[in-house]
Design an enzyme around this catalytic site. Sequence first.
Site, PDB file in Angstrom:
ATOM      1  N   CYS A  78     108.148  51.510  44.037  1.00 25.41           N
ATOM      2  CA  CYS A  78     108.503  50.099  44.388  1.00 25.41           C
ATOM      3  C   CYS A  78     109.801  49.744  43.713  1.00 25.41           C
ATOM      4  O   CYS A  78     109.805  49.809  42.305  1.00 25.41           O
ATOM      5  CB  CYS A  78     107.590  49.156  44.208  1.00 25.41           C
ATOM      6  SG  CYS A  78     107.930  47.409  44.527  1.00 25.41           S
ATOM      7  N   CYS A  87     101.170  44.613  41.668  1.00 28.65           N
ATOM      8  CA  CYS A  87     100.792  45.814  40.971  1.00 28.65           C
ATOM      9  C   CYS A  87     100.969  45.724  39.956  1.00 28.65           C
ATOM     10  O   CYS A  87     101.945  45.547  39.276  1.00 28.65           O
ATOM     11  CB  CYS A  87     101.401  47.032  41.918  1.00 28.65           C
ATOM     12  SG  CYS A  87     101.280  47.320  43.590  1.00 28.65           S
ATOM     13  N   GLN A 290      87.789  43.146  54.381  1.00 29.62           N
ATOM     14  CA  GLN A 290      88.250  43.881  53.149  1.00 29.62           C
ATOM     15  C   GLN A 290      89.430  44.389  53.588  1.00 29.62           C
ATOM     16  O   GLN A 290      89.749  44.875  54.638  1.00 29.62           O
ATOM     17  CB  GLN A 290      87.134  45.176  53.193  1.00 29.62           C
ATOM     18  CG  GLN A 290      85.766  44.634  52.715  1.00 29.62           C
ATOM     19  CD  GLN A 290      85.518  44.403  51.140  1.00 29.62           C
ATOM     20  OE1 GLN A 290      86.811  44.555  50.403  1.00 29.62           O
ATOM     21  NE2 GLN A 290      84.443  44.181  50.579  1.00 29.62           N
ATOM     22  N   TYR A 319      75.355  37.114  49.578  1.00 31.17           N
ATOM     23  CA  TYR A 319      76.937  36.756  49.711  1.00 31.17           C
ATOM     24  C   TYR A 319      77.452  37.870  50.748  1.00 31.17           C
ATOM     25  O   TYR A 319      78.197  38.338  50.382  1.00 31.17           O
ATOM     26  CB  TYR A 319      77.379  37.377  48.357  1.00 31.17           C
ATOM     27  CG  TYR A 319      76.832  36.518  47.030  1.00 31.17           C
ATOM     28  CD1 TYR A 319      77.481  35.504  46.670  1.00 31.17           C
ATOM     29  CD2 TYR A 319      75.955  37.360  46.281  1.00 31.17           C
ATOM     30  CE1 TYR A 319      76.942  34.734  45.550  1.00 31.17           C
ATOM     31  CE2 TYR A 319      75.285  36.478  45.193  1.00 31.17           C
ATOM     32  CZ  TYR A 319      75.745  35.562  44.568  1.00 31.17           C
ATOM     33  OH  TYR A 319      75.299  34.575  43.732  1.00 31.17           O
ATOM     34  N   GLU A 340      75.001  33.555  53.281  1.00 28.84           N
ATOM     35  CA  GLU A 340      76.342  33.336  52.872  1.00 28.84           C
ATOM     36  C   GLU A 340      76.742  31.946  52.916  1.00 28.84           C
ATOM     37  O   GLU A 340      76.223  31.144  53.707  1.00 28.84           O
ATOM     38  CB  GLU A 340      77.275  34.232  53.903  1.00 28.84           C
ATOM     39  CG  GLU A 340      78.719  33.582  54.080  1.00 28.84           C
ATOM     40  CD  GLU A 340      79.691  33.929  52.881  1.00 28.84           C
ATOM     41  OE1 GLU A 340      79.528  34.985  52.246  1.00 28.84           O
ATOM     42  OE2 GLU A 340      80.445  32.996  52.648  1.00 28.84           O
ATOM     43  N   ASP A 388      76.634  40.967  46.435  1.00 28.66           N
ATOM     44  CA  ASP A 388      78.120  41.224  46.575  1.00 28.66           C
ATOM     45  C   ASP A 388      78.763  40.099  46.273  1.00 28.66           C
ATOM     46  O   ASP A 388      79.570  39.479  47.065  1.00 28.66           O
ATOM     47  CB  ASP A 388      78.554  41.873  47.822  1.00 28.66           C
ATOM     48  CG  ASP A 388      80.141  42.356  47.899  1.00 28.66           C
ATOM     49  OD1 ASP A 388      80.586  42.148  46.878  1.00 28.66           O
ATOM     50  OD2 ASP A 388      80.674  42.708  48.910  1.00 28.66           O
ATOM     51  N   CYS A 415      83.114  43.190  42.068  1.00 29.91           N
ATOM     52  CA  CYS A 415      84.526  43.289  41.842  1.00 29.91           C
ATOM     53  C   CYS A 415      84.977  42.831  40.664  1.00 29.91           C
ATOM     54  O   CYS A 415      86.216  42.646  40.133  1.00 29.91           O
ATOM     55  CB  CYS A 415      85.185  42.618  42.648  1.00 29.91           C
ATOM     56  SG  CYS A 415      84.873  40.755  43.026  1.00 29.91           S
TER      57      CYS A 415
HETATM   58  N1  SAH Z   1      79.864  41.489  51.631  1.00 30.45           N
HETATM   59  C1  SAH Z   1      80.992  40.947  52.044  1.00 30.45           C
HETATM   60  C2  SAH Z   1      81.513  39.822  51.408  1.00 30.45           C
HETATM   61  C3  SAH Z   1      81.578  39.854  49.963  1.00 30.45           C
HETATM   62  S1  SAH Z   1      82.878  38.717  49.311  1.00 30.45           S
HETATM   63  C4  SAH Z   1      81.927  42.156  52.317  1.00 30.45           C
HETATM   64  O1  SAH Z   1      82.034  42.895  51.739  1.00 30.45           O
HETATM   65  O2  SAH Z   1      82.622  41.629  53.288  1.00 30.45           O
HETATM   66  C5  SAH Z   1      81.685  37.490  48.368  1.00 30.45           C
HETATM   67  C6  SAH Z   1      81.174  36.466  49.622  1.00 30.45           C
HETATM   68  O3  SAH Z   1      80.459  35.400  48.688  1.00 30.45           O
HETATM   69  C7  SAH Z   1      82.321  35.516  49.993  1.00 30.45           C
HETATM   70  O4  SAH Z   1      82.024  35.714  51.532  1.00 30.45           O
HETATM   71  C8  SAH Z   1      81.909  33.966  49.600  1.00 30.45           C
HETATM   72  O5  SAH Z   1      82.221  33.062  50.540  1.00 30.45           O
HETATM   73  C9  SAH Z   1      80.352  34.118  49.367  1.00 30.45           C
HETATM   74  N2  SAH Z   1      79.787  33.298  48.526  1.00 30.45           N
HETATM   75  C10 SAH Z   1      80.509  32.697  47.245  1.00 30.45           C
HETATM   76  N3  SAH Z   1      79.766  31.998  46.474  1.00 30.45           N
HETATM   77  C11 SAH Z   1      78.523  31.935  47.328  1.00 30.45           C
HETATM   78  C12 SAH Z   1      77.265  31.447  47.139  1.00 30.45           C
HETATM   79  N4  SAH Z   1      76.847  30.598  46.196  1.00 30.45           N
HETATM   80  N5  SAH Z   1      76.124  31.803  48.139  1.00 30.45           N
HETATM   81  C13 SAH Z   1      76.389  32.512  49.090  1.00 30.45           C
HETATM   82  N6  SAH Z   1      77.556  32.887  49.340  1.00 30.45           N
HETATM   83  C14 SAH Z   1      78.516  32.796  48.409  1.00 30.45           C
END
Ligand code: SAH
Length: 460
Positions: A78, A87, A290, A319, A340, A388, A415
């Site tokens: 880049c 990055c 994603q 989540y 969620e 997650d 993450c």
């Molecule tokens: N598993 C999904 C999203 C993961 S990202 C995937 O792989 O696509 C994390 C998610 O947690 C987000 O969508 C966010 O809105 C949600 N989130 C954040 N705090 C939360 C809470 N207290 N209870 C439930 N969901 C929550």
Amino acid sequence: MAKQKPPVKKNQTIDLSFVDLTHDGSGVGKIDGYPLFVPYGLPGETAKVKVVKVNKNFGFGKLIELKEVSEDRVEPPCDVYVQCGGCQLQHMSYDLQLEMKRKQVETSLKKIGHIEGVPVHPTIGMDDPWRYRNKVQIPVAERHGELITGFYQKRSHHIIEGMDRCVITSEINDRMVEAVRRMADRLNISAYDEEKHRGVLRHIMVRTGQATNETMIVLITRTEELPHQEELVKEISETYPQVKSIIQNVNKERTNVILGRKTKVLWGSEYIYDNIGDIKFAISAKSFYQVNPPQTKKLYDKALEYADLKGGETVIDAYCGIGTISLFLAQKAKKVYGVEIVPEAISDAKANARLNHIDNAEFYVGEAEKVMPWWTAQGLRPDVIVVDPPRKGCDEELLKAMIAMKPKRIVYVSCNPSTLARDLRVLEDGGYVTKQVQPVDMFPQTGHVECISQLVLKND
Ligand code: SAH
């Protein structure tokens, strides 16, 4: 015990050998045990370094000249790598990036979670770790009487001039941004001016389904009205047949948040589609999805493997976002419950279940830490729980609820290795053993680390 004074002074130039990497990819060198962090230094290298900041226990330096060069140093492809800052690892061989991420997980587990001896497998990487991002959101400005697009320079809101590509963004998205910029410029659509809070076009967002090649264009404007809307839409849709959806998003606020509340379909569909494995997803402008689908597939396959489903299990996916992991799990489980916090994500999750004719997944809006204890009270006893969470990790109440539910297995997708390590400690103290951890490189060339862990109930 009196602390020794730092052995270096600000603005001093020194010779430094790098022995390690920080979590964000800077080189670490030591002078009499005092660590200096130097961006772009690699282990095994020696360099002339200017000391730029001296704290009590550590300092920062700037790389002036390399004296011994590591075999892992590569030329960043880049042109604006250093200016942009999006990055952090382009100067590093991909093998070193993968090993650095694996080690970071191992170190966090040990230092923060006091968890040792658990296998942290080699990071699963990409065959071609470039041009992977399926989404780009790029700011628009005016310079020398012309519309320009480009990422902001590091720690600023100044768009980098002459930036016509991003090597981690898919080529099609790069080309679409440039095409829309040119059309908007020709139609004299004004760029948003942050300081004066005037002008129209704030950002151009492009998302393309990697499996379907369907593109969505989102024009983010300050104003309800988009001048020359019809001409712009006509030209985009007639020139680029892969564009299936053109959306306007209105963001009237003075804010760094890119998307505003209101979206209007200007042309085509409200959604584009993409597939991960056998599952099809409808993705709307505001949905979280994603950014690296081939790696997402590898991550979710691992989640399935770690969940070790035989077909009769009840599973909770906390989540769950738009239900991506839930729908993957539903193919192998008796029943999946997803929870969620974002209502729009849950409507997408339900729509995606219908789209794939999956009828053993149920989705609930709410805070996972509140819904899980309520489920326990209702008598729900999951065999497996998948979590997650966002970067800050799981809420303490949620960890307690998981422990109380006593699932046989927990699969933790993370993450952020620091909060993962903190949470694994709590789960281990609550009767679980961490069996294995698998890092998956979702964001090559950047310092972001994603991994997935398998825990089992000790006395099961
Ligand atoms: N598993 C999904 C999203 C993961 S990202 C995937 O792989 O696509 C994390 C998610 O947690 C987000 O969508 C966010 O809105 C949600 N989130 C954040 N705090 C939360 C809470 N207290 N209870 C439930 N969901 C929550």
